[in-house]
Design a protein around this motif. Structure first.
Motif, PDB file in Angstrom:
ATOM      1  N   THR A   1       0.855  -1.198   0.000  1.00 55.38           N
ATOM      2  CA  THR A   1       0.000   0.000   0.000  1.00 55.38           C
ATOM      3  C   THR A   1       0.885   1.240   0.000  1.00 55.38           C
ATOM      4  O   THR A   1       0.624   2.198  -0.714  1.00 55.38           O
ATOM      5  CB  THR A   1      -0.913   0.005   1.245  1.00 55.38           C
ATOM      6  N   VAL A   2       1.956   1.194   0.816  1.00 58.77           N
ATOM      7  CA  VAL A   2       2.842   2.362   0.917  1.00 58.77           C
ATOM      8  C   VAL A   2       3.618   2.556  -0.379  1.00 58.77           C
ATOM      9  O   VAL A   2       3.614   3.639  -0.961  1.00 58.77           O
ATOM     10  CB  VAL A   2       3.814   2.202   2.114  1.00 58.77           C
ATOM     11  N   VAL A   3       4.274   1.485  -0.862  1.00 56.48           N
ATOM     12  CA  VAL A   3       5.190   1.685  -1.990  1.00 56.48           C
ATOM     13  C   VAL A   3       4.446   1.776  -3.326  1.00 56.48           C
ATOM     14  O   VAL A   3       4.777   2.603  -4.175  1.00 56.48           O
ATOM     15  CB  VAL A   3       6.293   0.593  -2.010  1.00 56.48           C
ATOM     16  N   LEU A   4       3.429   0.959  -3.508  1.00 50.64           N
ATOM     17  CA  LEU A   4       2.710   0.983  -4.789  1.00 50.64           C
ATOM     18  C   LEU A   4       1.470   1.876  -4.713  1.00 50.64           C
ATOM     19  O   LEU A   4       1.263   2.745  -5.569  1.00 50.64           O
ATOM     20  CB  LEU A   4       2.311  -0.450  -5.182  1.00 50.64           C
ATOM     21  N   GLY A   5       0.667   1.667  -3.678  1.00 50.50           N
ATOM     22  CA  GLY A   5      -0.586   2.416  -3.578  1.00 50.50           C
ATOM     23  C   GLY A   5      -0.362   3.904  -3.385  1.00 50.50           C
ATOM     24  O   GLY A   5      -0.976   4.717  -4.060  1.00 50.50           O
ATOM     25  N   TYR A   6       0.519   4.269  -2.464  1.00 47.00           N
ATOM     26  CA  TYR A   6       0.734   5.688  -2.180  1.00 47.00           C
ATOM     27  C   TYR A   6       1.769   6.310  -3.123  1.00 47.00           C
ATOM     28  O   TYR A   6       1.623   7.458  -3.521  1.00 47.00           O
ATOM     29  CB  TYR A   6       1.226   5.894  -0.741  1.00 47.00           C
ATOM     30  N   THR A   7       2.839   5.548  -3.426  1.00 44.17           N
ATOM     31  CA  THR A   7       3.974   6.169  -4.129  1.00 44.17           C
ATOM     32  C   THR A   7       4.058   5.767  -5.593  1.00 44.17           C
ATOM     33  O   THR A   7       4.831   6.359  -6.351  1.00 44.17           O
ATOM     34  CB  THR A   7       5.295   5.821  -3.382  1.00 44.17           C
ATOM     35  N   GLY A   8       3.278   4.743  -5.988  1.00 40.13           N
ATOM     36  CA  GLY A   8       3.223   4.370  -7.405  1.00 40.13           C
ATOM     37  C   GLY A   8       4.439   3.612  -7.907  1.00 40.13           C
ATOM     38  O   GLY A   8       4.706   3.588  -9.097  1.00 40.13           O
ATOM     39  N   GLN A   9       5.202   2.980  -7.004  1.00 36.02           N
ATOM     40  CA  GLN A   9       6.390   2.225  -7.415  1.00 36.02           C
ATOM     41  C   GLN A   9       6.111   0.730  -7.297  1.00 36.02           C
ATOM     42  O   GLN A   9       5.732   0.245  -6.231  1.00 36.02           O
ATOM     43  CB  GLN A   9       7.606   2.590  -6.540  1.00 36.02           C
ATOM     44  N   LEU A  10       6.317   0.022  -8.392  1.00 34.63           N
ATOM     45  CA  LEU A  10       5.988  -1.409  -8.422  1.00 34.63           C
ATOM     46  C   LEU A  10       7.117  -2.241  -7.831  1.00 34.63           C
ATOM     47  O   LEU A  10       8.239  -2.211  -8.319  1.00 34.63           O
ATOM     48  CB  LEU A  10       5.722  -1.835  -9.874  1.00 34.63           C
ATOM     49  N   SER A  11       6.784  -2.984  -6.759  1.00 36.14           N
ATOM     50  CA  SER A  11       7.771  -3.879  -6.155  1.00 36.14           C
ATOM     51  C   SER A  11       7.289  -5.313  -6.272  1.00 36.14           C
ATOM     52  O   SER A  11       6.160  -5.629  -5.910  1.00 36.14           O
ATOM     53  CB  SER A  11       7.975  -3.523  -4.678  1.00 36.14           C
ATOM     54  N   LEU A  12       8.165  -6.175  -6.763  1.00 38.67           N
ATOM     55  CA  LEU A  12       7.810  -7.599  -6.863  1.00 38.67           C
ATOM     56  C   LEU A  12       8.712  -8.426  -5.962  1.00 38.67           C
ATOM     57  O   LEU A  12       9.080  -9.549  -6.299  1.00 38.67           O
ATOM     58  CB  LEU A  12       7.916  -8.049  -8.322  1.00 38.67           C
ATOM     59  N   ALA A  13       9.095  -7.850  -4.824  1.00 41.13           N
ATOM     60  CA  ALA A  13       9.982  -8.574  -3.913  1.00 41.13           C
ATOM     61  C   ALA A  13       9.416  -8.619  -2.494  1.00 41.13           C
ATOM     62  O   ALA A  13      10.158  -8.859  -1.551  1.00 41.13           O
ATOM     63  CB  ALA A  13      11.357  -7.914  -3.907  1.00 41.13           C
ATOM     64  N   GLN A  14       8.096  -8.418  -2.344  1.00 40.33           N
ATOM     65  CA  GLN A  14       7.576  -8.352  -0.983  1.00 40.33           C
ATOM     66  C   GLN A  14       7.753  -9.692  -0.257  1.00 40.33           C
ATOM     67  O   GLN A  14       7.994  -9.716   0.945  1.00 40.33           O
ATOM     68  CB  GLN A  14       6.102  -7.905  -0.999  1.00 40.33           C
ATOM     69  N   ALA A  15       7.657 -10.792  -1.009  1.00 39.56           N
ATOM     70  CA  ALA A  15       7.846 -12.103  -0.372  1.00 39.56           C
ATOM     71  C   ALA A  15       9.293 -12.279   0.083  1.00 39.56           C
ATOM     72  O   ALA A  15       9.562 -13.003   1.047  1.00 39.56           O
ATOM     73  CB  ALA A  15       7.454 -13.211  -1.332  1.00 39.56           C
ATOM     74  N   ALA A  16      10.233 -11.623  -0.601  1.00 40.25           N
ATOM     75  CA  ALA A  16      11.644 -11.720  -0.188  1.00 40.25           C
ATOM     76  C   ALA A  16      11.832 -11.036   1.170  1.00 40.25           C
ATOM     77  O   ALA A  16      12.476 -11.585   2.061  1.00 40.25           O
ATOM     78  CB  ALA A  16      12.543 -11.073  -1.235  1.00 40.25           C
ATOM     79  N   PHE A  17      11.241  -9.843   1.326  1.00 41.23           N
ATOM     80  CA  PHE A  17      11.349  -9.148   2.615  1.00 41.23           C
ATOM     81  C   PHE A  17      10.603  -9.936   3.701  1.00 41.23           C
ATOM     82  O   PHE A  17      11.054 -10.019   4.844  1.00 41.23           O
ATOM     83  CB  PHE A  17      10.801  -7.722   2.508  1.00 41.23           C
ATOM     84  N   PHE A  18       9.471 -10.509   3.327  1.00 40.00           N
ATOM     85  CA  PHE A  18       8.696 -11.378   4.228  1.00 40.00           C
ATOM     86  C   PHE A  18       9.601 -12.534   4.683  1.00 40.00           C
ATOM     87  O   PHE A  18       9.657 -12.879   5.874  1.00 40.00           O
ATOM     88  CB  PHE A  18       7.497 -11.899   3.423  1.00 40.00           C
ATOM     89  N   GLY A  19      10.357 -13.084   3.723  1.00 39.69           N
ATOM     90  CA  GLY A  19      11.276 -14.194   4.025  1.00 39.69           C
ATOM     91  C   GLY A  19      12.414 -13.760   4.923  1.00 39.69           C
ATOM     92  O   GLY A  19      12.809 -14.500   5.837  1.00 39.69           O
ATOM     93  N   ILE A  20      12.944 -12.564   4.690  1.00 38.82           N
ATOM     94  CA  ILE A  20      14.064 -12.083   5.522  1.00 38.82           C
ATOM     95  C   ILE A  20      13.612 -11.976   6.982  1.00 38.82           C
ATOM     96  O   ILE A  20      14.284 -12.443   7.905  1.00 38.82           O
ATOM     97  CB  ILE A  20      14.585 -10.724   4.993  1.00 38.82           C
TER      98      ILE A  20
END
Ligand SMILES: Nc1ncnc2c1ncn2[C@@H]1O[C@H](COP(=O)(O)OP(=O)(O)OP(=O)(O)O)[C@@H](O)[C@H]1O
Length: 593
Positions: free
Chosen positions: A62-81
């Motif tokens: 929501t913060v990075v894509l919804g509010y700032t409009g930047q597409l991230s496809l690594a959320q599961a990686a941070f979830f994993g970290i």
């Protein structure tokens, strides 16, 4: 204009937000108490645990894509970290949950910040590609670094934490704890949208170019958004690991990142509520459709596609749009009179360029222009189509780096400053093709202008007051709560001017402010510019309407083929043979005046 006290009720969007907050509070309280009071099967508990921990991570999107409009496809990686930090920290290194979680969040933050710092300056789809690469690297490390991560076998026996005097070992108690964390995170993300940072993020999302020009440090804003998103991914993962006591690399793969993204998009990525709704739905939908047996996956996929196609703003976005039909109650506003704090001291010429040049390959769009703009004057820049006027304005506002020459504002060299730094130095501007933050209200657009670094207004109340002053000055204070896209064209031009004025500029650059206006609106614009001049503001404007330029300008500079061909009072310049020749399309025979 009277010196009446400012009185404005909360705009519709704010009232909606307050109502939303109350709904969230009630829901969260009910959800938090539910597991403790009800008999829940292990299956239901697991589903709830997954929904709650996933939602924390998806709120990062929501913060990075919804509010700032930047597409991230690594959320599961941070979830994993986050998950592996807690798993390895508690199982292999005996660090305890809390310390492991803090280390996991720190690792996520550092990874997010480094990734953002290295990729966000370039923008576009670059970030998406970098995040995919990062996601794959994390998955490879989790699978192959067997000595550290236990490899494909995963990590089991992850303990749950304790709070002082309260054991969270029991699944119900731990779920309640996770719901409380989710509530805090949801509230913070929901509130973020209404802060200076949140508005800056939305400005970047809606129009990055305009955001920079109104004082938003776009690069820093994107990096901060990406880092917050990574931290929330890590937090969700840390909670998840202890919730399920077993984790393995396949739970943090690229496919999971796509699932996270789908959850956010389906619910409505621009809203914390939407994100929670989408996550819950995508966890529950497969369960609800299981009775369909073999065809369940096809129906599931089809449902997701249909929602995405027919509700591009997500389910919550659609609900919000329906709720907004008819708009909010117009604000009853009596703004304070508009003020401009312009320093009296300084050189007589507030803007000076020397040999300013901007070349695009072999094309000399601006070719060694010397210019002096007198403090407090209205200075017009005219010239035939393609003569380099907008390019010159883009160089002045920092959107283009000059090929040569210098720009100084009130004696200070600003040639190398970025757009947001020039804005902070006192340069405001509007665009030939109006560039507003389209998904925001008129008030929010102007608030973003008011909050530029170095502007006199500081706290939220002062910022709102300043925004209303600027809106009052252009005659739109009563429309503050409306969405900017709903305004007629002429009013949108005025909002752009109000946005620049709210930041208390010392020099206002206007690119064809009269373009598209009818004669009445043009007359109103002339009056407005005269009033601004009365406040001591220096105005540098481009326009093709010579009658208007003649009425308003104290001084005119004429460009042709990127060179200055004439300069002086309207009376002299508009009758200058070189100017007439340039407008008639003849090759100029005079040197620079
Ligand atoms: N980003 C760019 N890349 C390449 N060429 C450009 C770029 N921007 C402008 N130009 C070229 O520079 C020249 C000057 O363009 P510019 O838009 O500054 O003219 P202008 O005087 O503002 O014209 P108009 O009155 O039509 O708006 C034109 O030949 C244009 O095609």
């Amino acid at each position: 204009m009277t010196d009446a006290t400012l009185s404005h009720p909360a705009p519709a969007s704010n009232r909606g937000a307050i109502a939303g907050g109350i709904v969230l509070a009630v829901l969260a309280a009910a959800l938090a108490v539910l597991p403790l009071t009800m008999t829940l099967s292990a299956y239901v508990l697991n589903m709830l645990m997954q929904a709650v921990t996933y939602t924390v991570a998806v709120l990062g999107l929501t913060v990075v894509l919804g509010y700032t409009g930047q597409l991230s496809l690594a959320q599961a990686a941070f979830f994993g970290i986050g998950a592996y930090a807690v798993a390895l920290g508690t199982v292999d290194y005996g660090l305890g949950f809390w310390l492991s979680m803090v280390l996991g969040l720190a690792a996520s933050a550092v990874a997010g910040a480094v990734l953002g710092l290295t990729s966000l300056r370039i923008g576009g789809h670059y970030l998406a590609m970098v995040t995919i690469a990062f996601q794959q690297i994390v998955t490879l490390v989790l699978v192959n670094s067997i000595d550290v991560t236990h490899g494909p076998d995963g990590v089991s026996g992850i303990a749950r934490p304790n709070l002082p005097g309260v054991s969270l070992a029991n699944a119900k108690a731990y779920l309640t704890f996770c719901i409380v964390v989710l509530y805090a995170v949801g509230l913070a993300v929901w509130y973020l949208r209404r802060t200076r940072l949140g508005r800056a993020m939305q400005a970047v999302r809606d129009n990055e170019l305009a955001a920079g020009v109104v004082g938003v440090n776009t690069y820093r804003t994107k990096v901060v958004a990406f880092t917050i998103s990574a931290i929330l991914g890590g937090l969700g993962g840390a909670l998840f690991a202890s919730g399920f006591s077993y984790i393995s690399p396949d739970q943090f793969s690229f496919a999971e990142s796509v699932v996270f993204l789908t959850m956010a998009l389906i619910g409505g990525v621009q809203s914390a509520f939407g994100t929670a709704l989408g996550t819950g739905l995508l966890i529950l939908l497969p369960e609800w459709l299981r009775f369909l047996k073999e065809i369940y996956l096809a129906i599931y996929g089809l449902s997701v596609i249909l929602i995405m196609v027919f509700m591009p703003e997500g389910i919550w976005g659609l609900l919000e749009r329906i709720a907004h039909v008819g708009g909010g109650r117009p604000a009853v506003v009596t703004p304070r009179p508009f003020r401009l704090d312009i320093p009296d001291s300084g050189p007589a010429d507030i803007l000076e360029t020397r040999g300013l040049a901007k070349h695009f390959g072999g094309l000399r769009a601006v070719d060694g222009v010397d210019l002096k703009v007198e403090r407090g004057s209205v200075h017009a820049l005219i010239g035939p189509n393609g003569s380099g006027k907008t390019t010159l304005l883009n160089v002045l506002s920092g959107l283009y780096r000059p090929t040569g020459g210098s720009v100084s504002l009130a004696g200070r060299d600003i040639t190398r400053l970025a757009p947001h730094e020039r804005c902070a130095a006192g340069v405001g501007r509007t665009f030939q093709n109006i560039r507003l933050f389209r998904s925001l209200s008129i008030l929010d657009n102007v608030l973003i202008g008011a909050q530029r670094p170095g502007a006199p207004a500081k706290g939220e109340a002062a910022l709102r007051e300043r925004a209303f002053e600027a809106l009052g000055f252009v005659g739109l204070a009563d429309k503050a709560s409306e969405l900017v896209g709903s305004l007629p064209y002429g009013h949108q031009r005025l909002v752009e001017i109000a946005r620049a004025l709210a930041g208390n500029p010392t020099l206002l650059l206007l690119d064809e402010p009269a373009a598209g206006l009818n004669p009445t609106e043009k007359q109103e614009l002339v009056e407005l510019l005269r009033r601004l001049k009365g406040h001591g503001l220096t105005i540098f404007l481009i326009d093709h309407d010579m009658a208007m330029v003649e009425r308003i300008a104290d001084h005119i500079t004429v460009l042709n083929f990127g060179k200055r061909i004439a300069e002086g009072t309207p009376r002299d310049v508009l009758r200058h043979p070189a100017v007439i020749a340039a407008y008639l399309g003849e090759v100029p025979t005079h040197g620079a005046a």
